[in-house]
Design a protein around this motif. Structure first.
Motif, mmCIF file in Angstrom:
data_model
loop_
_atom_site.group_PDB
_atom_site.id
_atom_site.type_symbol
_atom_site.label_atom_id
_atom_site.label_comp_id
_atom_site.label_asym_id
_atom_site.label_seq_id
_atom_site.Cartn_x
_atom_site.Cartn_y
_atom_site.Cartn_z
ATOM 1 N N SER D 29 0.816 -1.218 0.000
ATOM 2 C CA SER D 29 0.000 0.000 0.000
ATOM 3 C C SER D 29 0.845 1.261 0.000
ATOM 4 N N ALA D 30 2.122 1.129 0.375
ATOM 5 C CA ALA D 30 2.967 2.318 0.468
ATOM 6 C C ALA D 30 3.273 2.879 -0.918
ATOM 7 N N GLY D 31 3.045 2.047 -1.943
ATOM 8 C CA GLY D 31 3.118 2.539 -3.315
ATOM 9 C C GLY D 31 4.477 3.051 -3.735
ATOM 10 N N MET D 32 5.503 2.459 -3.190
ATOM 11 C CA MET D 32 6.842 2.902 -3.576
ATOM 12 C C MET D 32 7.507 1.841 -4.434
ATOM 13 N N SER D 33 8.476 2.264 -5.213
ATOM 14 C CA SER D 33 9.225 1.294 -5.994
ATOM 15 C C SER D 33 9.994 0.408 -5.031
ATOM 16 N N LEU D 34 10.130 -0.850 -5.357
ATOM 17 C CA LEU D 34 10.756 -1.790 -4.436
ATOM 18 C C LEU D 34 12.219 -1.467 -4.168
ATOM 19 N N ARG D 35 12.849 -0.720 -5.060
ATOM 20 C CA ARG D 35 14.285 -0.477 -4.839
ATOM 21 C C ARG D 35 14.578 0.455 -3.666
ATOM 22 N N ASP D 36 13.568 1.207 -3.249
ATOM 23 C CA ASP D 36 13.800 2.136 -2.157
ATOM 24 C C ASP D 36 13.498 1.528 -0.789
ATOM 25 N N LEU D 37 12.736 0.457 -0.778
ATOM 26 C CA LEU D 37 12.319 -0.108 0.501
ATOM 27 C C LEU D 37 13.467 -0.863 1.148
ATOM 28 N N ARG D 38 13.422 -0.952 2.459
ATOM 29 C CA ARG D 38 14.492 -1.628 3.155
ATOM 30 C C ARG D 38 13.969 -2.629 4.192
ATOM 31 N N ILE D 39 13.322 -2.161 5.245
ATOM 32 C CA ILE D 39 12.902 -3.073 6.304
ATOM 33 C C ILE D 39 11.538 -2.654 6.832
ATOM 34 N N ALA D 40 10.681 -3.654 7.100
ATOM 35 C CA ALA D 40 9.410 -3.404 7.773
ATOM 36 C C ALA D 40 9.513 -4.038 9.158
ATOM 37 N N GLU D 41 9.674 -3.209 10.179
ATOM 38 C CA GLU D 41 9.805 -3.709 11.554
ATOM 39 C C GLU D 41 8.422 -3.835 12.190
ATOM 40 N N VAL D 42 8.127 -4.969 12.778
ATOM 41 C CA VAL D 42 6.827 -5.150 13.435
ATOM 42 C C VAL D 42 6.793 -4.366 14.743
ATOM 43 N N VAL D 43 5.782 -3.522 14.899
ATOM 44 C CA VAL D 43 5.580 -2.784 16.139
ATOM 45 C C VAL D 43 4.599 -3.549 17.034
ATOM 46 N N THR D 44 3.439 -3.878 16.516
ATOM 47 C CA THR D 44 2.473 -4.710 17.256
ATOM 48 C C THR D 44 1.715 -5.596 16.280
ATOM 49 N N LEU D 45 1.233 -6.716 16.809
ATOM 50 C CA LEU D 45 0.368 -7.632 16.066
ATOM 51 C C LEU D 45 -0.944 -7.768 16.834
ATOM 52 N N ASP D 46 -2.076 -7.840 16.112
ATOM 53 C CA ASP D 46 -3.313 -8.199 16.805
ATOM 54 C C ASP D 46 -4.233 -8.958 15.851
ATOM 55 N N MET D 47 -5.355 -9.435 16.400
ATOM 56 C CA MET D 47 -6.355 -10.152 15.607
ATOM 57 C C MET D 47 -7.688 -9.502 15.926
ATOM 58 N N LYS D 48 -8.377 -8.995 14.886
ATOM 59 C CA LYS D 48 -9.653 -8.303 15.104
ATOM 60 C C LYS D 48 -10.807 -9.256 14.820
ATOM 61 N N MET D 49 -11.780 -9.264 15.727
ATOM 62 C CA MET D 49 -12.950 -10.139 15.559
ATOM 63 C C MET D 49 -14.206 -9.293 15.454
ATOM 64 N N GLU D 50 -15.039 -9.599 14.462
ATOM 65 C CA GLU D 50 -16.362 -8.969 14.375
ATOM 66 C C GLU D 50 -17.363 -10.077 14.105
ATOM 67 N N ASN D 51 -18.560 -9.956 14.673
ATOM 68 C CA ASN D 51 -19.446 -11.124 14.681
ATOM 69 C C ASN D 51 -19.939 -11.572 13.311
ATOM 70 N N ASP D 52 -19.946 -10.684 12.320
ATOM 71 C CA ASP D 52 -20.484 -11.105 11.021
ATOM 72 C C ASP D 52 -19.402 -11.332 9.963
ATOM 73 N N ARG D 53 -18.169 -11.519 10.399
ATOM 74 C CA ARG D 53 -17.132 -11.814 9.400
ATOM 75 C C ARG D 53 -15.957 -12.548 10.067
ATOM 76 N N PRO D 54 -15.118 -13.215 9.248
ATOM 77 C CA PRO D 54 -13.994 -13.960 9.837
ATOM 78 C C PRO D 54 -12.978 -13.024 10.488
ATOM 79 N N ALA D 55 -12.229 -13.565 11.433
ATOM 80 C CA ALA D 55 -11.200 -12.776 12.118
ATOM 81 C C ALA D 55 -10.173 -12.263 11.111
ATOM 82 N N VAL D 56 -9.596 -11.088 11.401
ATOM 83 C CA VAL D 56 -8.591 -10.475 10.543
ATOM 84 C C VAL D 56 -7.298 -10.297 11.341
ATOM 85 N N PHE D 57 -6.176 -10.712 10.761
ATOM 86 C CA PHE D 57 -4.867 -10.514 11.391
ATOM 87 C C PHE D 57 -4.331 -9.159 10.945
ATOM 88 N N ARG D 58 -3.849 -8.365 11.917
ATOM 89 C CA ARG D 58 -3.320 -7.043 11.584
ATOM 90 C C ARG D 58 -1.888 -6.887 12.092
#
Lengths: 70, 70, 70, 70, 70, 70, 70, 70, 70, 70, 70, 70
Positions: D29-58
């Motif tokens: 989604s960052a829409g940048m050319s791959l040559r400029d990217l370097r590292i994506a460091e994880v800050v937090t992970l979670d799992m969102k639940m809503e009653n009318d759809r499957p859980a989503v990992f974020r």
């Protein structure tokens, strides 16, 4: 064993007005008699925005209360 | 790819009145339509004092908003 | 709304000489007029080593600058 | 000034499948050319639940990319 | 008081396959109707090894769910 | 002294597939018999991108193993 | 298994001159060939004072180096 | 009671030259005899910019000194 | 280079009696001459319970020792 | 203004016996009447070793005491 | 030495009304002229409950003030 | 689903003697059979002083216990 023991639970309260009121709403929801409560420590504060309603202030707190009398 | 993506920016707002108003001022300054905003998480709060003016409450927040529709 | 608002961006600067120079290089790259800049807070410092070149000092900073005049 | 400078932005990606895919969606989604990217460091992970759809990992990540060539 | 209140509990789930499945196992064990659940935030991840069985992935999560309807 | 003592070492493993596999690769590289290993705690996760190859998932872990039998 | 694995060790270096030199002294003491070293991340910095000698700058670093070739 | 006790105070020093000098300036300002001082631990480093003067390096330190002889 | 360098290793010691004894057991297991040791910093403390034996106190420490004489 | 105000100071106490005694030694050294003291929060614990003397347990604490009567 | 030095002290203020007032009460109690004060950074917020009196909002702050004129 | 799930609760125990005993008092108060308990992780330690009684050592712990058999 005559020493006090406290239990700590984590709650998120909300209010359209302030983080102070959000904290008090979290405590009220715990449904405990006031004599057992001790301290509500703020863990995080945030403000939630949704396009069809006013912003809401939210307070995540750790609420401690006595589980064994001294 | 149909999943939502959010971007997070960090702002410091201020107000002579309260940290709640400081947070709302930070959000207003972001100049985005309200439909994209989601949550302003408080990072730090402080109060700035200068001798020739009233104290100012400041709120440093992380503001998240949708960059890809679901 | 007459209160100041600051935006914070995160940058990594580098220098073969010192972390002070690495921090100044990060600030220069932000390409902003000096009147808007305020503070570059150090987040992390490191030193990168590669076998065919001298070690490089790197400084990751949070750079704040005014987005709304007082 | 010939040293590299990196900028860091913070994004939240999501996926119904895994945190690895959520991270890759944030980067895409960052829409940048791959040559400029370097590292994506994880800050937090979670799992969102809503009653009318499957859980989503974020995955909330800090994404660094080069803003000045070496 | 019409504002929502959430309670947060801390659980450790495990799985021989992945941290995503470990997180889902923790949520299932909470035995609550899916309509009340909201978010499972990852606190820590680890992998446990014992010599007579395959490694197990474990996820410690904070699970939030509504305790007062809006 | 008959009590167990554990030593903890810090490793970074990588995998083109998942953070679970990256963690297992870090453990394998430690070259110890499986009976001594105990837990690999995740310290940080990231994803490294380079323009001429697929992204790599990396897991930094603290690996504990027994140094004195009970 | 063709992926890289890194090991991380923690060292404290010192110098009467600067934290940059203290960091380099810590790295030199590790006694490894330069081709294996990668990054020395600063954990903490301090300055030690003793009454009969000049102040010493100390740098506690985490030093990572390759243990498995790609 | 014959054991040593140390007191810790927190100071911010500044210098136009380096964080090492900023730290030494903070220590000098404490106005104590050098025999009582022990360690100045860095808490945070930053660089302050103002449009009509050169950037200033600042070091926030915790300074410990003996309050009871051994 | 005449400055001291310290190495830091991380250990978990245990004792049925106290965290002080658990810390000393961790240090003893390091098998180093006492003249090289300097400080064992507590990282975490816990108490492990198993149904067929008394509780055990455990101390996770970072142990520093000199690797280069001054 | 009738509300209580507390001041917090940071001390390091030591003892050859235990961290509990080290904490009490830090408090005694503060030289305040017992009626003003409130809580000594542990910040860090360590054990110092020197080759010609027994190990010493040290406790770094934040000590709070009333500065304005209620 | 012409550079500024700041000292930082830690205080807990309280108020039956708000955390903003609690912070201002902490600052007033410091008994310093307003020209020396600079910033009161919030460390923690909590709300204390006792059964025979209204809840009290408390703010723990780090208060910085100039100790050397520029 | 045959994998173990653990629940984590947070308690504060106290003792006039030691933090080890305070931790054991917190665990006893949980009123669970010993076979379900696993680990009490120390979150914070403090010592409370009141003028008309001896100091009390307090231990805030996270207590984990099995909620689903393997």
């Amino acid at each position: 064993m005559t020493e006090s023991v406290y239990k700590i639970i984590e709650l998120v309260g909300s209010s359209p007005v302030s983080w102070e009121e959000a904290t008090q709403n979290a405590v009220k929801s715990a449904g405990m008699s006031l004599r057992d409560l001790r301290i509500a420590e703020v863990v995080t504060l945030d403000m939630k925005m949704e396009n069809d309603r006013p912003a809401v202030f939210r307070s995540r707190v750790k609420l401690s209360f006595k589980v064994l009398a001294e």
